[in-house]
Design an enzyme around this catalytic site. Structure first.
Site, PDB file in Angstrom:
ATOM      1  N   PHE A 264       0.839  -1.208   0.000  1.00 37.94           N
ATOM      2  CA  PHE A 264       0.000   0.000   0.000  1.00 37.94           C
ATOM      3  C   PHE A 264       0.865   1.246   0.000  1.00 37.94           C
ATOM      4  O   PHE A 264       2.064   1.193   0.312  1.00 37.94           O
ATOM      5  CB  PHE A 264      -0.908   0.022   1.235  1.00 37.94           C
ATOM      6  CG  PHE A 264      -0.163   0.054   2.539  1.00 37.94           C
ATOM      7  CD1 PHE A 264       0.361   1.237   3.036  1.00 37.94           C
ATOM      8  CD2 PHE A 264       0.022  -1.103   3.290  1.00 37.94           C
ATOM      9  CE1 PHE A 264       1.058   1.282   4.236  1.00 37.94           C
ATOM     10  CE2 PHE A 264       0.725  -1.083   4.495  1.00 37.94           C
ATOM     11  CZ  PHE A 264       1.236   0.107   4.970  1.00 37.94           C
TER      12      PHE A 264
ATOM     13  N   ASN B 172      11.994  -8.386   5.163  1.00 37.45           N
ATOM     14  CA  ASN B 172      12.164  -9.755   4.621  1.00 37.45           C
ATOM     15  C   ASN B 172      13.572  -9.841   4.040  1.00 37.45           C
ATOM     16  O   ASN B 172      13.784  -9.486   2.876  1.00 37.45           O
ATOM     17  CB  ASN B 172      11.156 -10.038   3.493  1.00 37.45           C
ATOM     18  CG  ASN B 172       9.789 -10.436   3.990  1.00 37.45           C
ATOM     19  OD1 ASN B 172       9.543 -10.459   5.183  1.00 37.45           O
ATOM     20  ND2 ASN B 172       8.899 -10.756   3.073  1.00 37.45           N
TER      21      ASN B 172
ATOM     22  N   HIS C 100       7.123  -6.381  12.669  1.00 33.27           N
ATOM     23  CA  HIS C 100       7.072  -5.642  11.405  1.00 33.27           C
ATOM     24  C   HIS C 100       5.681  -5.147  11.056  1.00 33.27           C
ATOM     25  O   HIS C 100       5.513  -4.441  10.069  1.00 33.27           O
ATOM     26  CB  HIS C 100       7.584  -6.504  10.262  1.00 33.27           C
ATOM     27  CG  HIS C 100       6.550  -7.398   9.628  1.00 33.27           C
ATOM     28  ND1 HIS C 100       5.782  -8.292  10.338  1.00 33.27           N
ATOM     29  CD2 HIS C 100       6.149  -7.519   8.330  1.00 33.27           C
ATOM     30  CE1 HIS C 100       4.966  -8.924   9.512  1.00 33.27           C
ATOM     31  NE2 HIS C 100       5.156  -8.478   8.301  1.00 33.27           N
TER      32      HIS C 100
END
Length: 484
Positions: free
Chosen positions: A208, A333, A407
């Site tokens: 987003f 990640n 996160h």
């Protein structure tokens, strides 16, 4: 306490330990409140994944899980594991398919009350200028293969050299927006093809761009260092390495899954496919993964530039009046070689952060100079209907979690279940009534990502704050969102 017949020992109010058993080489540790364990972990396979990760060759100290833990491929999302650089392994499942998915936070000089009547127009312009959705492309002209390979080596620096930002932006990006030893010759032609026209695109799923108001300040000193003040307009960008990163992960999993016999591993789950870090296969994956990480930083840098242009067009003000600038960019990640204290000695390890954010403390040599007294900004987005948090890294994170924190909120529902529950609801109207303007490619993304599909991120952040791992600085409230 028992969860799915697994014994959890309470270490403190926000930390629980799974003692070593079976093939575990280290204990598991989960940061969570008792309430969250009772309400969200009971029906989640993620706790078994914490145990599985504890069996990885060369794992050090603990298999860790942050409070946003939920099931993922191989590793749980919210998982952290450090493996010995000499005798340990690298596992793509500990990074994830969306390599270097991360969050970027930028600030403006704008105050909500001065611009609130133009938020609808701003969101329309953002949606027009930043491609979203599955296979989104065309933010900038399609690149040649040689030009794309420059991005894979240079990361954010490519964007700056080509007019998509300022020199200081790379200084405010984790790793200065570029991992060394990224060699495009280890990236498949298919992955290269997928990346040619995706630089500067948001993608789909949980990615987003969000326009937020700074709703609450918890730590005035650190907020001031970060450049945050109450009622200020800021934006968050959440995306990663797009189809290129996905393809790299997929390519290497196919190779690494066949190595179990060669290296005599005894893995509890094929999704933990791995290779010794110093093997040819391990080094090739790391090199390709770094290429994807560099693509992702470049991607967020270009998107930020497009967002800035959208603000300037909407509000018709000068660059100085707008004051649009980067606060920080963090990845969640990734696998990186770092030095941490293990049994009283400094040791090089490969830290896998899979749905976990680096949270380095004040004075650390790897964080920007301007954050030396505050610790690095730790960016923790929530769902599109409630709030997000800006926190700061601490020394305790270095001692307990290899310098890592949570996160995000963490999913409560699968995308399939969220779709079923959203049936018949007018989610857009519900969010509009809360003062949030949404633009998305279709209903499916909004339904899959509806606020009810996620944990309350404030509960997740409170666990890390109360455990002293990352401390709260400010709370952000969404007022505009674009999604794929």
């Amino acid at each position: 306490m028992k969860v799915r017949d697994i014994e959890l020992i309470k270490i403190s109010d926000n930390l629980w330990e799974i003692p070593k058993f079976g093939g575990m080489l280290v204990p598991g540790r989960i940061y969570s409140s008792q309430k969250m364990i009772e309400t969200t972990l009971q029906n989640d396979e993620a706790i078994n994944q914490v145990i599985n990760v504890a069996c990885l060759p060369g794992i050090q100290k603990y298999s860790l899980a942050m409070p946003d833990i939920h099931w993922g491929y191989g590793f749980p999302i919210g998982g952290v594991a450090a493996t010995d650089i000499d005798n340990g392994v690298i596992s793509p499942g500990g990074v994830g398919y969306d390599i270097n998915c991360g969050v970027r936070l930028a600030k403006t000089n704008l105050i909500y009350n001065e611009v609130k009547n133009k938020i609808q127009k701003l969101v329309e312009n953002l949606f027009k200028n930043i491609p979203t959705g599955v296979g989104a492309s065309g933010a900038i002209k399609k690149l040649s293969k040689e030009e794309l390979k420059k991005i894979l080596r240079k990361g954010s620096n490519w964007a700056i050299e080509n007019g998509f930002g300022k020199d200081e932006d790379v200084l405010l990006t984790e790793e200065n927006g570029c991992l060394k030893d990224a060699d495009p010759s280890n990236v498949s032609e298919k992955a290269i093809e997928r990346g040619l026209d995706q630089a500067g695109t948001l993608g789909s799923g949980n990615h987003f761009l969000e326009v937020d108001i700074v709703e609450e300040i918890f730590d005035r000193e650190k907020a001031s260092i970060f450049g945050l003040f109450k009622d200020q307009i800021v934006i968050q960008i959440h995306t990663g390495s797009r189809g290129l990163g996905y393809q790299i992960c997929d390519d290497y999993l196919k190779t690494l899954v066949s190595l179990e016999k060669k290296y005599a591993f005894n893995l509890p789950d094929k999704q933990l496919a791995c290779a010794p870090i110093k093997s040819v296969e391990g080094q090739d994956y790391l090199s390709a993964m770094r290429c994807a990480a560099n693509f992702a930083w470049n991607n967020r840098q270009i998107i930020m530039h497009l967002a800035k242009k959208s603000f300037e067009d909407t509000f018709n003000i000068s660059e100085n009046e707008l004051g649009f600038s980067l606060i920080y960019d963090v990845c969640h990640n990734i696998a990186k070689v770092e030095e941490h204290e293990i049994d009283g000695k400094m040791k090089k390890v490969c830290v896998h952060r899979k749905g976990a954010t680096r949270a380095f403390p004040p004075k650390n040599k790897f964080i920007p100079e301007k954050y030396k007294t505050s610790g690095q900004p730790v960016l923790i987005p929530g769902d599109m209907g409630r709030y997000s948090f800006v926190c700061a890294g601490t020394e305790k994170a270095m001692q307990e979690t290899f310098g890592s924190s949570c996160h995000g909120a963490g999913r409560l529902q699968s995308r399939h279940k969220a779709m079923k529950e959203a049936k018949g609801k007018d989610l857009l109207s519900e969010l509009n009534k809360q003062g949030i303007v949404i633009q998305a490619k279709g209903f499916r993304t909004i339904a899959e990502e509806m606020p009810q599909a996620y944990k309350d991120v404030s509960e997740v952040v409170d666990v890390m704050h109360n455990a002293g791992i990352s401390t709260k600085v400010a709370k952000l409230k969404p007022i505009g969102v674009i999604k794929g």
